[in-house]
Design a protein around this motif. Structure first.
Motif, PDB file in Angstrom:
ATOM      1  N   UNK A   1       0.867  -1.189   0.000  1.00 59.37           N
ATOM      2  CA  UNK A   1       0.000   0.000   0.000  1.00 59.37           C
ATOM      3  C   UNK A   1       0.898   1.232   0.000  1.00 59.37           C
ATOM      4  N   UNK A   2       1.003   1.885  -1.135  1.00 61.50           N
ATOM      5  CA  UNK A   2       1.910   3.041  -1.159  1.00 61.50           C
ATOM      6  C   UNK A   2       1.399   4.129  -2.109  1.00 61.50           C
ATOM      7  N   UNK A   3       1.925   5.322  -1.902  1.00 57.80           N
ATOM      8  CA  UNK A   3       1.630   6.458  -2.769  1.00 57.80           C
ATOM      9  C   UNK A   3       2.903   6.773  -3.549  1.00 57.80           C
ATOM     10  N   UNK A   4       2.836   6.607  -4.849  1.00 59.51           N
ATOM     11  CA  UNK A   4       4.001   6.872  -5.687  1.00 59.51           C
ATOM     12  C   UNK A   4       4.039   8.359  -6.071  1.00 59.51           C
ATOM     13  N   UNK A   5       5.213   8.801  -6.508  1.00 51.68           N
ATOM     14  CA  UNK A   5       5.343  10.173  -6.998  1.00 51.68           C
ATOM     15  C   UNK A   5       5.144  11.210  -5.914  1.00 51.68           C
ATOM     16  N   UNK A   6       5.344  10.808  -4.661  1.00 48.19           N
ATOM     17  CA  UNK A   6       5.096  11.742  -3.569  1.00 48.19           C
ATOM     18  C   UNK A   6       6.370  12.060  -2.810  1.00 48.19           C
ATOM     19  N   UNK A   7       7.492  11.489  -3.238  1.00 44.16           N
ATOM     20  CA  UNK A   7       8.751  11.718  -2.537  1.00 44.16           C
ATOM     21  C   UNK A   7       9.895  11.818  -3.525  1.00 44.16           C
ATOM     22  N   UNK A   8      11.122  11.595  -3.026  1.00 38.86           N
ATOM     23  CA  UNK A   8      12.296  11.814  -3.876  1.00 38.86           C
ATOM     24  C   UNK A   8      12.590  10.646  -4.809  1.00 38.86           C
ATOM     25  N   UNK A   9      12.087   9.438  -4.512  1.00 44.29           N
ATOM     26  CA  UNK A   9      12.493   8.285  -5.314  1.00 44.29           C
ATOM     27  C   UNK A   9      12.064   8.452  -6.770  1.00 44.29           C
ATOM     28  N   UNK A  10      13.013   8.198  -7.690  1.00 44.16           N
ATOM     29  CA  UNK A  10      12.676   8.271  -9.112  1.00 44.16           C
ATOM     30  C   UNK A  10      12.509   9.676  -9.640  1.00 44.16           C
ATOM     31  N   UNK A  11      12.604  10.681  -8.753  1.00 43.84           N
ATOM     32  CA  UNK A  11      12.202  11.997  -9.203  1.00 43.84           C
ATOM     33  C   UNK A  11      13.158  12.752 -10.117  1.00 43.84           C
ATOM     34  N   UNK A  12      14.484  12.417 -10.177  1.00 43.68           N
ATOM     35  CA  UNK A  12      15.306  13.105 -11.176  1.00 43.68           C
ATOM     36  C   UNK A  12      14.726  12.961 -12.579  1.00 43.68           C
ATOM     37  N   UNK A  13      14.109  11.800 -12.857  1.00 42.07           N
ATOM     38  CA  UNK A  13      13.505  11.576 -14.179  1.00 42.07           C
ATOM     39  C   UNK A  13      11.978  11.738 -14.126  1.00 42.07           C
ATOM     40  N   UNK A  14      11.458  12.088 -12.971  1.00 43.67           N
ATOM     41  CA  UNK A  14       9.990  12.172 -12.795  1.00 43.67           C
ATOM     42  C   UNK A  14       9.313  10.914 -13.355  1.00 43.67           C
ATOM     43  N   UNK A  15       9.879   9.746 -12.984  1.00 45.83           N
ATOM     44  CA  UNK A  15       9.369   8.506 -13.575  1.00 45.83           C
ATOM     45  C   UNK A  15       8.134   7.949 -12.889  1.00 45.83           C
ATOM     46  N   UNK A  16       7.872   8.422 -11.680  1.00 49.67           N
ATOM     47  CA  UNK A  16       6.737   7.853 -10.958  1.00 49.67           C
ATOM     48  C   UNK A  16       5.627   8.893 -10.848  1.00 49.67           C
ATOM     49  N   UNK A  17       4.590   8.793 -11.658  1.00 51.53           N
ATOM     50  CA  UNK A  17       3.500   9.771 -11.537  1.00 51.53           C
ATOM     51  C   UNK A  17       2.746   9.570 -10.230  1.00 51.53           C
ATOM     52  N   UNK A  18       2.093  10.621  -9.714  1.00 52.68           N
ATOM     53  CA  UNK A  18       1.348  10.475  -8.467  1.00 52.68           C
ATOM     54  C   UNK A  18       0.272   9.403  -8.600  1.00 52.68           C
ATOM     55  N   UNK A  19       0.191   8.513  -7.636  1.00 46.76           N
ATOM     56  CA  UNK A  19      -0.846   7.480  -7.686  1.00 46.76           C
ATOM     57  C   UNK A  19      -0.812   6.619  -6.440  1.00 46.76           C
ATOM     58  N   UNK A  20      -1.978   5.993  -6.152  1.00 43.09           N
ATOM     59  CA  UNK A  20      -2.075   5.123  -4.982  1.00 43.09           C
ATOM     60  C   UNK A  20      -2.072   3.682  -5.470  1.00 43.09           C
ATOM     61  N   UNK A  21      -1.121   2.888  -4.980  1.00 38.43           N
ATOM     62  CA  UNK A  21      -1.048   1.472  -5.330  1.00 38.43           C
ATOM     63  C   UNK A  21      -1.427   0.648  -4.107  1.00 38.43           C
ATOM     64  N   UNK A  22      -2.306  -0.334  -4.316  1.00 41.26           N
ATOM     65  CA  UNK A  22      -2.727  -1.134  -3.153  1.00 41.26           C
ATOM     66  C   UNK A  22      -3.103  -2.547  -3.577  1.00 41.26           C
ATOM     67  N   UNK A  23      -2.593  -3.526  -2.818  1.00 40.69           N
ATOM     68  CA  UNK A  23      -3.027  -4.924  -2.962  1.00 40.69           C
ATOM     69  C   UNK A  23      -4.254  -5.079  -2.068  1.00 40.69           C
ATOM     70  N   UNK A  24      -5.427  -4.712  -2.612  1.00 34.09           N
ATOM     71  CA  UNK A  24      -6.638  -4.556  -1.803  1.00 34.09           C
ATOM     72  C   UNK A  24      -6.989  -5.724  -0.905  1.00 34.09           C
ATOM     73  N   UNK A  25      -7.132  -6.952  -1.464  1.00 37.26           N
ATOM     74  CA  UNK A  25      -7.570  -8.071  -0.607  1.00 37.26           C
ATOM     75  C   UNK A  25      -6.578  -8.368   0.518  1.00 37.26           C
ATOM     76  N   UNK A  26      -5.268  -8.267   0.238  1.00 31.88           N
ATOM     77  CA  UNK A  26      -4.260  -8.508   1.273  1.00 31.88           C
ATOM     78  C   UNK A  26      -4.367  -7.447   2.377  1.00 31.88           C
ATOM     79  N   UNK A  27      -4.484  -6.180   1.946  1.00 33.19           N
ATOM     80  CA  UNK A  27      -4.611  -5.085   2.927  1.00 33.19           C
ATOM     81  C   UNK A  27      -5.881  -5.274   3.756  1.00 33.19           C
ATOM     82  N   UNK A  28      -6.938  -5.704   3.099  1.00 34.98           N
ATOM     83  CA  UNK A  28      -8.220  -5.947   3.775  1.00 34.98           C
ATOM     84  C   UNK A  28      -8.031  -6.925   4.929  1.00 34.98           C
ATOM     85  N   UNK A  29      -7.419  -8.075   4.638  1.00 36.61           N
ATOM     86  CA  UNK A  29      -7.246  -9.114   5.669  1.00 36.61           C
ATOM     87  C   UNK A  29      -6.377  -8.605   6.816  1.00 36.61           C
TER      88      UNK A  29
END
Ligand code: ACO
Length: 356
Positions: A189-217
């Motif tokens: 469960x993470x928010x991409x494009x919100x910190x320094x990682x990958x940012x010299x190339x701006x490779x990670x656009x802002x977005x929420x990634x989540x493995x829903x069923x796993x997080x649910x359990x």
């Protein structure tokens, strides 16, 4: 015995409503799926930033406590969507409300952030390091909505809630709390494009990634077990719990947590239909509504439970004081806006496109 009591409460939700029908125009989903799988009917989309939402919620909480901003000596703002990395959103709030005597900092524990901040505030007061602390939970998750990802874009919304915690000789306050984290599973469960990682190339656009069923359990297990442990720490039996105010991520998670605790659904506060998941803001918004709706009587035993990105989890038992009505009210409100939710989301669509 020096305790920390909640003496003020307030919320701020932005006016623009994004309904499930609106989402049907943006991604491959439908009202029936969203309602039955999550319990969400609509969420708010903000035309302002987290510090603006927070400042309005804070002014309502201060008025309810009968205090002015200069009475505060600490501001803790739980958020994972601050206006900027620096300065902190908490210091922006300090400036906006004129809390000139307060130190201010942000706390990031994702959806568990408000309970982390509440626990820190309680301990600061008990240890004598602070007298009056403003604790805010606020998010603008709409910034990260990606309508090509239908399993996350229907879940989140914007808003803020706040409480004032004051040193007191009154009995009650935070009877027990438990905080936990597991950074080894953070990628689920993470928010991409919100910190320094990958940012010299701006490779990670802002977005929420989540493995829903796993997080649910994990959410059901962590919230249920942490609640059981804090009740034991507080020496309270289940039938002494007046109200469970859980993090509002999915009504099925809330129901499963209540079942795990064998708690009557009538003693669980649920408002997810109106706001979706506002991360760190769900609990202080829900608490404010619970007080306003008369769901909290003097001396009530309240259990809070949350789970979120990190992973992080938290549970707390709080015994309310004698006052359940505000001392004064505030006319604070957001700058007016007539923009619709769909208009406010145009930049997201320009960046990612639509999911249909
Ligand atoms: N509309 C229609 N169908 C959808 C949608 C949608 N919006 N989203 C997913 N589906 C489909 C999937 O594609 C899948 O279809 P398939 O069977 O053909 O492959 C089907 O629905 C079932 O998908 P699941 O992901 O298994 O659905 P689930 O019932 O698990 O619900 C959800 C997904 C709502 C994300 C749920 O898993 C959940 O709530 N997870 C936990 C969220 C949470 O607690 N987050 C923690 C806090 S967030 C934070 O910290 C920022």
């Amino acid at each position: 015995m020096r305790n920390a009591m909640i003496t003020g409460w307030g919320k701020c939700v932005p006016p623009a409503v994004l309904s499930n029908a609106d989402l049907e125009t943006l991604t491959d989903t439908n009202d029936e799926w969203i309602t039955t799988r999550t319990g969400i009917k609509e969420r708010r989309i903000s035309h302002v930033e987290v510090s603006d939402l927070s400042a309005v919620a804070a002014q309502h909480a201060l008025a309810a406590a009968g205090l002015t901003a200069t009475d505060l000596d600490l501001i803790l703002l739980a958020t994972c969507t601050a206006d900027r990395a620096v300065p902190s959103a908490a210091t922006m709030v300090q400036a906006k409300i004129g809390a000139t005597n307060a130190a201010a900092m942000d706390v990031n524990a994702a959806c568990s952030g408000f309970l982390f901040a509440l626990s820190v505030a309680d301990q600061m007061i008990r240890a004598g390091g602070a007298q009056r602390v403003l604790v805010i939970g606020a998010e603008k998750l709409s910034f990260f909505l990606d309508f090509t990802n239908r399993s996350t874009c229907v879940l989140f919304g914007d808003g803020a809630g706040a409480v004032v915690l004051e040193a007191s000789d009154e009995s009650g306050g935070l009877l027990a709390f438990e905080l936990g984290s597991d950074g080894t599973a953070g990628d689920l469960l993470c928010i991409t494009g919100s910190g320094t990682e990958g940012n010299p190339m701006r490779t990670l656009p802002p977005g929420i990634l989540m493995e829903g069923p796993d997080v649910f359990r994990r959410a059901v297990t962590a919230m249920g077990d942490a609640s059981t442990r804090v009740l034991a720490k507080a020496g309270l039996a289940l039938d002494e719990v007046d109200l469970l105010i859980p993090h509002q991520a999915n009504v099925r998670i809330i129901d499963a947590t209540a079942r795990r605790l064998s708690l009557d659904p009538a003693r669980v506060f649920v408002n997810i239909a109106s706001y979706g998941n506002t991360s760190a803001a769900t609990i202080p918004i829900a608490l404010t509504e619970a007080v306003e709706e008369g769901r909290i009587r003097p001396g009530a035993n309240i259990v809070f439970a949350a789970f979120g990105g990190g992973f992080t989890w938290a549970a707390a038992v709080f015994r309310w004081g004698s006052r359940t009505t505000p001392i004064t009210t505030s006319a604070a409100q957001l700058p007016p806006s007539t923009a619709t939710a769909l208009e406010l989301l145009a930049p997201n669509i320009a960046l990612h496109g639509k999911g249909i």
